[in-house]
Design a protein around this motif. Structure first.
Motif, PDB file in Angstrom:
ATOM      1  N   PHE A  79      34.417  50.581  25.041  1.00  0.00           N
ATOM      2  CA  PHE A  79      34.043  49.147  24.917  1.00  0.00           C
ATOM      3  C   PHE A  79      34.554  48.694  23.673  1.00  0.00           C
ATOM      4  CE2 PHE A  79      30.703  46.232  23.297  1.00  0.00           C
ATOM      5  CZ  PHE A  79      30.967  45.198  24.401  1.00  0.00           C
ATOM      6  N   ARG A  83      37.370  45.657  23.573  1.00  0.00           N
ATOM      7  CA  ARG A  83      37.029  44.433  23.194  1.00  0.00           C
ATOM      8  C   ARG A  83      38.060  44.049  21.926  1.00  0.00           C
ATOM      9  NH1 ARG A  83      31.440  44.718  20.030  1.00  0.00           N
ATOM     10  NH2 ARG A  83      32.637  45.478  18.541  1.00  0.00           N
ATOM     11  N   GLU A  84      38.528  45.076  21.394  1.00  0.00           N
ATOM     12  CA  GLU A  84      39.505  44.733  20.153  1.00  0.00           C
ATOM     13  C   GLU A  84      40.864  44.351  20.755  1.00  0.00           C
ATOM     14  OE1 GLU A  84      38.800  47.392  16.650  1.00  0.00           O
ATOM     15  OE2 GLU A  84      40.861  47.773  16.892  1.00  0.00           O
ATOM     16  N   LEU A  86      41.367  42.917  23.829  1.00  0.00           N
ATOM     17  CA  LEU A  86      41.160  41.540  24.529  1.00  0.00           C
ATOM     18  C   LEU A  86      41.037  40.712  23.392  1.00  0.00           C
ATOM     19  CD1 LEU A  86      38.644  42.192  27.299  1.00  0.00           C
ATOM     20  CD2 LEU A  86      41.108  42.233  27.382  1.00  0.00           C
ATOM     21  N   SER A  87      40.483  41.101  22.038  1.00  0.00           N
ATOM     22  CA  SER A  87      40.601  39.940  21.125  1.00  0.00           C
ATOM     23  C   SER A  87      41.751  39.470  20.560  1.00  0.00           C
ATOM     24  CB  SER A  87      39.525  40.330  19.825  1.00  0.00           C
ATOM     25  OG  SER A  87      38.461  40.707  20.525  1.00  0.00           O
ATOM     26  N   ILE A  88      42.786  40.698  20.283  1.00  0.00           N
ATOM     27  CA  ILE A  88      44.134  40.372  19.922  1.00  0.00           C
ATOM     28  C   ILE A  88      45.156  39.704  20.816  1.00  0.00           C
ATOM     29  CG2 ILE A  88      43.631  42.160  17.701  1.00  0.00           C
ATOM     30  CD1 ILE A  88      45.968  43.867  19.476  1.00  0.00           C
ATOM     31  N   GLY A  89      44.673  39.984  21.982  1.00  0.00           N
ATOM     32  CA  GLY A  89      45.572  39.329  23.176  1.00  0.00           C
ATOM     33  C   GLY A  89      45.780  37.988  23.048  1.00  0.00           C
ATOM     34  N   ARG A  90      46.959  37.568  23.895  1.00  0.00           N
ATOM     35  CA  ARG A  90      47.189  35.973  24.054  1.00  0.00           C
ATOM     36  C   ARG A  90      46.435  35.743  25.629  1.00  0.00           C
ATOM     37  NH1 ARG A  90      50.020  33.791  20.047  1.00  0.00           N
ATOM     38  NH2 ARG A  90      51.091  35.245  18.970  1.00  0.00           N
ATOM     39  N   PHE A  91      45.507  35.112  25.524  1.00  0.00           N
ATOM     40  CA  PHE A  91      45.089  34.775  26.839  1.00  0.00           C
ATOM     41  C   PHE A  91      44.653  33.229  26.794  1.00  0.00           C
ATOM     42  CE2 PHE A  91      43.695  39.107  26.198  1.00  0.00           C
ATOM     43  CZ  PHE A  91      44.421  39.805  27.460  1.00  0.00           C
ATOM     44  N   ARG A  92      44.405  32.646  28.370  1.00  0.00           N
ATOM     45  CA  ARG A  92      44.309  31.318  28.565  1.00  0.00           C
ATOM     46  C   ARG A  92      42.692  31.217  28.781  1.00  0.00           C
ATOM     47  NH1 ARG A  92      46.761  31.030  33.953  1.00  0.00           N
ATOM     48  NH2 ARG A  92      45.677  32.770  34.222  1.00  0.00           N
ATOM     49  N   ARG A  96      38.903  33.567  31.532  1.00  0.00           N
ATOM     50  CA  ARG A  96      37.611  34.137  30.924  1.00  0.00           C
ATOM     51  C   ARG A  96      36.981  34.923  31.890  1.00  0.00           C
ATOM     52  NH1 ARG A  96      33.502  31.371  29.039  1.00  0.00           N
ATOM     53  NH2 ARG A  96      33.394  32.434  26.943  1.00  0.00           N
ATOM     54  N   LEU A  99      38.297  38.495  32.392  1.00  0.00           N
ATOM     55  CA  LEU A  99      38.134  39.340  30.864  1.00  0.00           C
ATOM     56  C   LEU A  99      36.659  39.736  30.763  1.00  0.00           C
ATOM     57  CD1 LEU A  99      39.553  36.759  27.907  1.00  0.00           C
ATOM     58  CD2 LEU A  99      40.389  38.930  29.104  1.00  0.00           C
ATOM     59  N   THR A 280      44.676  45.893  13.942  1.00  0.00           N
ATOM     60  CA  THR A 280      43.799  45.434  15.130  1.00  0.00           C
ATOM     61  C   THR A 280      42.689  44.505  14.552  1.00  0.00           C
ATOM     62  OG1 THR A 280      43.089  47.345  15.812  1.00  0.00           O
ATOM     63  CG2 THR A 280      45.260  46.538  16.894  1.00  0.00           C
ATOM     64  N   ASP A 281      42.004  45.345  13.711  1.00  0.00           N
ATOM     65  CA  ASP A 281      40.696  44.513  13.231  1.00  0.00           C
ATOM     66  C   ASP A 281      40.348  45.209  11.664  1.00  0.00           C
ATOM     67  OD1 ASP A 281      38.435  42.994  13.039  1.00  0.00           O
ATOM     68  OD2 ASP A 281      37.297  44.706  14.127  1.00  0.00           O
ATOM     69  N   ASP A 282      39.104  44.926  11.266  1.00  0.00           N
ATOM     70  CA  ASP A 282      38.882  45.570  10.128  1.00  0.00           C
ATOM     71  C   ASP A 282      37.386  46.538  10.037  1.00  0.00           C
ATOM     72  OD1 ASP A 282      37.393  43.819  10.188  1.00  0.00           O
ATOM     73  OD2 ASP A 282      37.569  42.501   8.509  1.00  0.00           O
TER      74      ASP A 282
END
Lengths: 314, 218
Positions: A79, A83-84, A86-92, A96, A99, A280-282
């Protein structure tokens, strides 16, 4: 050691003992060095070691707890990774609902893994989600760049859920004459994959000259790759007691983990380079995001599962 | 009793849900150390903004912090108004006020004089996703009337994708509440103060960061 129907094997306990002794040695060594001469490098190493302690505790629970606990833990790892991604990806905006739906693949996939519905486990994401998510996108009606979303959402689902969920299948491995159980196989896989990164890095630093992927990861070299793969192969042979495999088989598994770990690392590196991000995140201090740490294990897990079950059944 | 309930509600329900499921992380929460009163100023993209800022505050400061909300939207029913007051200590503001009623500025100034802290979204409404629209002057007037109260700039990153304006679907995606160091405005001029506040918020947005408050091609 048995406790209410499940047991912790000697192999698992022994490997945990090794892992925690290495961590204690590292922590003490860095602490002593930081007292005498403080530098940025040592601070960074201390932060990394602290994060490794937390990860090692998590891994310790994963391989000693009952299968249901381990499966739930792995599903949460999936999960966080999904989530990570999907957060960095480029979506429209129109993506939603798809996703949102993608997250529901996680409980289904791990339910199938926990009950060992192997056949359904194998096709649920590659077939059902692969068709279902694009259908949701089509229903949403916006066709601009729909192809990009149709391919990236299922691909991210494959990478973070399908791949990691193979680890939950390892809880069900039962080989006559092998006392280690699923926990031993999981720790074998994790140790090989984690140390493979270290080996490739170290060999690259020591001997690295010829760049292997200059446009994707400028720091990776042929020398680091070959040296890392061979060392991981040797370690695979050394840790043979954690598996039901023959000695030469676990050596081959080690080599394959080396190659696949390199490929997984490169795939995530290329994606990050395309999105112009470093990490990808911290989430994990000193390491970056969850996907920065999981990048090689997502590829080595299914490979390890299928290769070792091939060896066991033949 | 009420305070204990709200405190537990945040500690065991709201905060774990935000951090572990939705994916909110709170950065630089140590700026509140030794601070009694403050005005939090943030960009506004989502209904999640207020609850996330509230969850990021230390529990003791949360009790004395009021969110500002529009009466015509959140005070529509008595239940929603009551809930807003219970969880956010909400000050309901009349956007189209009749003559004779105290103005929003006066109400908020009163709260500050009582020793309360407030959360303000100077953009007014959530606006179009991602974009930071023009700031309304209220914040600057309040800062000028209360020169001893510092403002804390907050940049909210990613909330416009988790729950954008015209949607009810909450999607777990990484988002960040980034608190800035408390600042005092040095300008006399209201327009310049406003500019200063806006700059402090935008400074918290990291340089190489993509705008994650919106999806592409909306």
């Amino acid at each position: 050691m048995t406790f209410q129907g499940y047991y912790i094997s000697v192999e698992v306990l022994f490997s945990l003992l090794i892992i925690f002794s290495i961590l204690i040695v590292c922590t003490c060594a860095f602490w002593i060095i930081s007292k005498t001469n403080r530098s940025e490098l040592i601070d960074e190493l201390i932060i990394r070691t602290n994060s490794w302690w937390k990860m090692a505790l998590g891994i310790g629970i994963l391989i000693t707890a009952p299968a249901i606990v381990g499966t739930i833990m792995l599903s949460y790892v999936s999960f966080v990774a999904l989530r990570e991604m999907l957060s960095i990806g480029r979506f429209r905006q129109a993506d939603r609902s798809a996703l949102f739906a993608a997250y529901f693949a996680i409980p289904v996939q791990y339910y199938l893994a926990y009950h060992n519905y192997y056949h359904q486990f194998l096709y649920f994401i590659p077939l059902i989600m692969f068709i279902g998510l694009p259908v949701m996108l089509v229903i949403s009606g916006n066709t601009t760049l729909i192809g990009r979303s149709m391919s990236t959402i299922p691909a991210m689902l494959m990478l973070t859920v399908y791949m990691i969920s193979h680890m939950a299948l390892l809880f069900h491995v039962a080989v006559p004459g092998f006392s280690g159980g699923g926990g031993a196989l999981i720790i074998f896989l994790i140790i090989l994959t984690a140390l493979n990164d270290v080996f490739q890095f170290t060999w690259g630093k020591l001997l690295g000259k010829r760049k292997i992927l200059p446009n994707v990861s400028p720091n990776k070299t042929w020398e680091g790759f070959v040296g890392g793969v061979l060392t991981t192969g040797a370690l695979g042979g050394l840790l043979n007691f954690l598996t039901p495999l023959e000695l030469h088989e676990s050596f081959i598994v080690g080599l394959a983990v080396g190659i696949m770990g390199f490929l997984g690392d490169s795939i995530i590196s290329a994606v990050k380079r395309d999105l112009k991000i470093k990490d990808t995140d911290d989430l994990i201090p000193g390491h970056g995001g969850a996907m920065d740490r999981l990048d090689s294990i997502v590829i080595t897990t299914p490979m390890f599962y299928h290769l070792s079950s091939y060896f066991i059944s033949n | 009793m009420r305070n204990i309930f709200v405190r537990f509600f945040y500690a065991f329900l709201v905060k774990p849900w935000l951090t572990y499921i939705v994916g909110v992380s709170f950065k630089n929460t140590e700026v509140f150390k030794g601070l009694d009163q403050f005005i939090i100023v943030a960009n506004h993209n989502s209904h999640f903004d207020t609850v996330s800022i509230m969850a990021g505050l230390p529990a003791k400061k949360r009790q004395h912090t009021c969110a500002v909300a529009a009466r015509d939207y959140f005070g529509k029913t008595s239940v929603s108004g009551w809930l807003m007051k219970l969880f956010f200590n909400a000050v309901l503001i009349n956007r189209n006020r009749k003559e004779g009623e105290p103005s929003s500025i006066e109400i908020l100034d009163g709260k500050l004089k009582e020793g309360k802290s407030i959360i303000i979204f100077p953009e007014g409404s959530r606006g179009s996703p991602g974009a930071i629209s023009n700031f309304k002057k209220g914040v600057a007037i309040l800062l000028k009337k209360n020169p001893t109260v510092p403002f804390i700039p907050v940049y909210l990153d990613g909330f416009g994708r988790v729950l954008p304006k015209d949607s009810l679907l909450i999607i777990p995606l990484i988002c960040k509440v980034r608190f800035g160091a408390p600042l005092f405005s040095s300008n006399e001029n209201i327009e310049l103060t406003l500019e200063e506040v806006k700059e402090a918020i935008l400074k918290l947005k990291q340089k190489d960061e993509r705008d994650r408050n919106q999806f592409e091609l909306t």
